[in-house]
Design a protein around this motif. Structure first.
Motif, PDB file in Angstrom:
ATOM      1  N   ALA A   1     -73.204  14.275  94.219  1.00 49.20           N
ATOM      2  CA  ALA A   1     -74.193  15.275  93.791  1.00 49.20           C
ATOM      3  C   ALA A   1     -73.710  16.689  94.126  1.00 49.20           C
ATOM      4  CB  ALA A   1     -75.543  14.989  94.454  1.00 49.20           C
ATOM      5  N   LEU A   2     -73.106  16.870  95.301  1.00 43.13           N
ATOM      6  CA  LEU A   2     -72.549  18.187  95.658  1.00 43.13           C
ATOM      7  C   LEU A   2     -71.422  18.569  94.697  1.00 43.13           C
ATOM      8  CD1 LEU A   2     -72.443  17.977  99.561  1.00 43.13           C
ATOM      9  CD2 LEU A   2     -73.956  19.401  98.159  1.00 43.13           C
ATOM     10  N   LEU A   3     -70.599  17.601  94.339  1.00 39.65           N
ATOM     11  CA  LEU A   3     -69.520  17.869  93.391  1.00 39.65           C
ATOM     12  C   LEU A   3     -70.083  18.271  92.026  1.00 39.65           C
ATOM     13  CD1 LEU A   3     -66.480  17.929  92.841  1.00 39.65           C
ATOM     14  CD2 LEU A   3     -66.616  15.480  92.317  1.00 39.65           C
ATOM     15  N   LEU A   4     -71.137  17.607  91.591  1.00 36.49           N
ATOM     16  CA  LEU A   4     -71.784  17.970  90.326  1.00 36.49           C
ATOM     17  C   LEU A   4     -72.331  19.397  90.375  1.00 36.49           C
ATOM     18  CD1 LEU A   4     -73.714  14.661  89.541  1.00 36.49           C
ATOM     19  CD2 LEU A   4     -71.696  15.537  88.343  1.00 36.49           C
ATOM     20  N   ALA A   5     -72.901  19.771  91.510  1.00 38.98           N
ATOM     21  CA  ALA A   5     -73.419  21.136  91.670  1.00 38.98           C
ATOM     22  C   ALA A   5     -72.287  22.157  91.578  1.00 38.98           C
ATOM     23  CB  ALA A   5     -74.155  21.272  93.001  1.00 38.98           C
TER      24      ALA A   5
ATOM     25  N   PRO B   1     -79.618  18.965  83.534  1.00 43.63           N
ATOM     26  CA  PRO B   1     -79.026  18.544  84.820  1.00 43.63           C
ATOM     27  C   PRO B   1     -77.673  17.871  84.605  1.00 43.63           C
ATOM     28  CG  PRO B   1     -80.710  16.991  84.150  1.00 43.63           C
ATOM     29  CD  PRO B   1     -80.743  18.118  83.149  1.00 43.63           C
ATOM     30  N   PHE B   2     -76.844  17.945  85.606  1.00 35.05           N
ATOM     31  CA  PHE B   2     -75.609  17.181  85.649  1.00 35.05           C
ATOM     32  C   PHE B   2     -75.957  15.911  86.414  1.00 35.05           C
ATOM     33  CE2 PHE B   2     -71.830  20.224  85.050  1.00 35.05           C
ATOM     34  CZ  PHE B   2     -72.537  21.050  84.199  1.00 35.05           C
ATOM     35  N   SER B   3     -75.618  14.761  85.859  1.00 32.72           N
ATOM     36  CA  SER B   3     -75.921  13.514  86.555  1.00 32.72           C
ATOM     37  C   SER B   3     -74.876  12.470  86.212  1.00 32.72           C
ATOM     38  CB  SER B   3     -77.314  13.003  86.183  1.00 32.72           C
ATOM     39  OG  SER B   3     -77.376  12.720  84.798  1.00 32.72           O
ATOM     40  N   CYS B   4     -74.787  11.480  87.051  1.00 30.79           N
ATOM     41  CA  CYS B   4     -73.864  10.380  86.781  1.00 30.79           C
ATOM     42  C   CYS B   4     -74.302   9.142  87.537  1.00 30.79           C
ATOM     43  CB  CYS B   4     -72.429  10.755  87.124  1.00 30.79           C
ATOM     44  SG  CYS B   4     -72.110  10.930  88.872  1.00 30.79           S
ATOM     45  N   ARG B   5     -73.925   8.031  86.988  1.00 33.56           N
ATOM     46  CA  ARG B   5     -74.151   6.742  87.626  1.00 33.56           C
ATOM     47  C   ARG B   5     -72.873   6.380  88.350  1.00 33.56           C
ATOM     48  NH1 ARG B   5     -74.723   1.914  88.866  1.00 33.56           N
ATOM     49  NH2 ARG B   5     -75.880   0.278  87.834  1.00 33.56           N
TER      50      ARG B   5
ATOM     51  N   ASP C   1     -79.175  15.609  94.591  1.00 36.35           N
ATOM     52  CA  ASP C   1     -79.702  14.395  95.205  1.00 36.35           C
ATOM     53  C   ASP C   1     -78.829  13.212  94.824  1.00 36.35           C
ATOM     54  OD1 ASP C   1     -81.492  12.970  96.838  1.00 36.35           O
ATOM     55  OD2 ASP C   1     -82.665  12.327  95.109  1.00 36.35           O
ATOM     56  N   GLY C   2     -78.630  12.364  95.781  1.00 40.58           N
ATOM     57  CA  GLY C   2     -77.988  11.079  95.558  1.00 40.58           C
ATOM     58  C   GLY C   2     -79.013  10.016  95.891  1.00 40.58           C
ATOM     59  N   SER C   3     -79.053   8.967  95.102  1.00 41.82           N
ATOM     60  CA  SER C   3     -80.053   7.938  95.384  1.00 41.82           C
ATOM     61  C   SER C   3     -79.493   6.545  95.114  1.00 41.82           C
ATOM     62  CB  SER C   3     -81.318   8.166  94.560  1.00 41.82           C
ATOM     63  OG  SER C   3     -81.019   8.075  93.183  1.00 41.82           O
TER      64      SER C   3
ATOM     65  N   ALA D   1     -76.837   6.562  91.918  1.00 37.57           N
ATOM     66  CA  ALA D   1     -76.692   7.692  90.992  1.00 37.57           C
ATOM     67  C   ALA D   1     -76.708   8.995  91.769  1.00 37.57           C
ATOM     68  CB  ALA D   1     -77.813   7.672  89.962  1.00 37.57           C
ATOM     69  N   ALA D   2     -76.245  10.046  91.098  1.00 35.42           N
ATOM     70  CA  ALA D   2     -76.233  11.390  91.687  1.00 35.42           C
ATOM     71  C   ALA D   2     -76.628  12.381  90.612  1.00 35.42           C
ATOM     72  CB  ALA D   2     -74.840  11.719  92.219  1.00 35.42           C
ATOM     73  N   ALA D   3     -77.229  13.501  91.053  1.00 37.10           N
ATOM     74  CA  ALA D   3     -77.646  14.529  90.100  1.00 37.10           C
ATOM     75  C   ALA D   3     -77.651  15.898  90.760  1.00 37.10           C
ATOM     76  CB  ALA D   3     -79.041  14.212  89.564  1.00 37.10           C
ATOM     77  N   ALA D   4     -77.521  16.915  89.915  1.00 37.79           N
ATOM     78  CA  ALA D   4     -77.631  18.308  90.340  1.00 37.79           C
ATOM     79  C   ALA D   4     -78.327  19.056  89.217  1.00 37.79           C
ATOM     80  CB  ALA D   4     -76.257  18.911  90.611  1.00 37.79           C
TER      81      ALA D   4
END
Length: 149
Positions: A90-94, A72-76, A51-53, A60-63
């Motif tokens: 988010a896809l890249l994090l996944a 979870p993998f996440s980043c701001r 998800d990206g939000s 931010a993005a997370a997977a």
């Protein structure tokens, strides 16, 4: 520019069958049943949800993976980035999760049709799309399988 020549990139597996249902007129139970039908064909796949939000200017993005839900993998992202950029991140994090995993089959879930469509067309008009394609190339070289939904 990508380090991987375009002719050596394989087309990603993307399942867009849920898009045949209109979001505003489809009962959520229909989505649930259709999703279960698809995932039942991929029972041995690790599921990764992305998800990206964006809230105000904060992005931010997370997977999160079904095998490691507490890690979870996440980043701001930088302020004012688009939702599209967040969804690609988010896809890249996944894909990073899949690349680092000992597992070999993954189903990555995204709610961003535009990101999945760009990925399917092997577009390179966004720096994150190039990075995604690079990771997909590495993952394929490791004999791992990715299905996007």
């Amino acid at each position: 520019m990508s380090d991987t020549p375009p002719w050596s990139q394989s087309e990603p597996q993307i399942c867009l069958s849920l898009t045949k249902y209109k979001k505003d007129t489809t009962n959520p139970e229909v989505y649930k049943q259709a999703s279960l039908e698809i995932t039942s064909r991929h029972q041995n796949y690790v599921q990764i949800f992305t998800d990206g939000s964006k809230v105000d200017e904060k992005v931010a993005a997370a997977a999160v993976s079904s095998v490691a839900p507490n890690s979870p993998f996440s980043c701001r992202l930088r302020d004012h980035c688009s939702i599209y950029t967040a969804e690609l991140q988010a896809l890249l994090l996944a894909l990073k999760q899949a690349y680092q995993s000992q597992e070999s089959k993954f189903m990555i879930f995204s709610d961003s049709l535009s990101a999945l469509q760009a990925l399917g067309k092997l577009k390179t008009d966004h720096p994150l799309l190039i990075q995604i394609q690079e990771f997909l190339h590495k993952i394929n070289a490791d004999q791992k399988e990715i299905v996007f939904m």
